[in-house]
Design an enzyme around this catalytic site. Structure first.
Site, PDB file in Angstrom:
ATOM      1  N   ASP A  87       0.868  -1.167   0.000  1.00 33.29           N
ATOM      2  CA  ASP A  87       0.000   0.000   0.000  1.00 33.29           C
ATOM      3  C   ASP A  87       0.910   1.224   0.000  1.00 33.29           C
ATOM      4  OD1 ASP A  87      -2.487   1.449   0.240  1.00 33.29           O
ATOM      5  OD2 ASP A  87      -1.952   1.797   2.333  1.00 33.29           O
ATOM      6  N   ASP A  93      -0.007   4.995   0.934  1.00 32.23           N
ATOM      7  CA  ASP A  93      -0.183   5.942   2.034  1.00 32.23           C
ATOM      8  C   ASP A  93      -0.274   5.200   3.367  1.00 32.23           C
ATOM      9  OD1 ASP A  93      -0.432   7.465  -0.237  1.00 32.23           O
ATOM     10  OD2 ASP A  93      -2.537   7.979   0.075  1.00 32.23           O
TER      11      ASP A  93
END
Length: 174
Positions: free
Chosen positions: A15, A17
């Site tokens: 991922d 952020d």
């Protein structure tokens, strides 16, 4: 004899952020590019261990009208270049700008297959990069990330936000 559909390369799906970069709330400006502790070292470590590093990120800021699709691509490219300069190779970035509350109808979708917790970005990356899902895993910072991994048939690990390199080292067994 049937030919296997399993790819050749293991991958780590990351991922963006909250895992690779700090989540300042819809990061998209160059000055928002602040890496999590150990991010570059973790990606380099995973590369050295033979993993393709693939970023899979929901980016509803586009759908919400906070920034353009081009700005999203430019920001992701800056992240990839900056990591590469630190010896960390990102093989690809998959970003899903679709959202069910989009301000722009072009980005409206009630449940886009790419939007995590759906596994679309993972499955597309696997097909496009000859990835062996049986030897791959995901690192995320939310339950939706882990659910996308589960739906894709791979293990998912919840990053605690501390040091990504220490986290990766532990996942790789020391």
């Amino acid at each position: 004899m049937t030919e296997s559909t399993e790819g050749r390369f293991p991958a780590v799906f990351l991922d963006r952020d909250g895992v690779l970069i700090e989540d300042c709330g819809y990061p998209h400006l160059d000055e928002h590019l602040v890496f999590m502790p150990g991010a570059a070292e973790a990606v380099a470590r995973l590369n050295k261990a033979g993993f393709l590093a693939i970023v899979v990120t929901n980016q509803s800021g586009v759908a919400r009208g906070l920034f353009s699709e081009q700005r999203m691509h430019d920001f992701n490219a800056l992240m990839v270049r900056t990591l590469a300069a630190r010896g960390a190779r990102i093989a690809a970035v998959y970003a899903c700008p679709f959202h069910d509350e989009a301000r722009d109808p072009a980005w409206h979708h009630p449940d886009h297959p790419d939007r995590k917790p759906n596994p679309g970005m993972i499955l597309r990356a696997a097909a496009e990069h000859d990835i062996a899902l049986s030897r791959s895993f995901l690192i995320g910072d939310r339950q939706g990330d882990l659910e996308a991994a589960r739906r894709a048939g791979i293990p998912g690990f919840l990053f605690d936000g501390q040091n990504l390199d220490a986290f990766a080292r532990e996942l790789l067994g020391g």
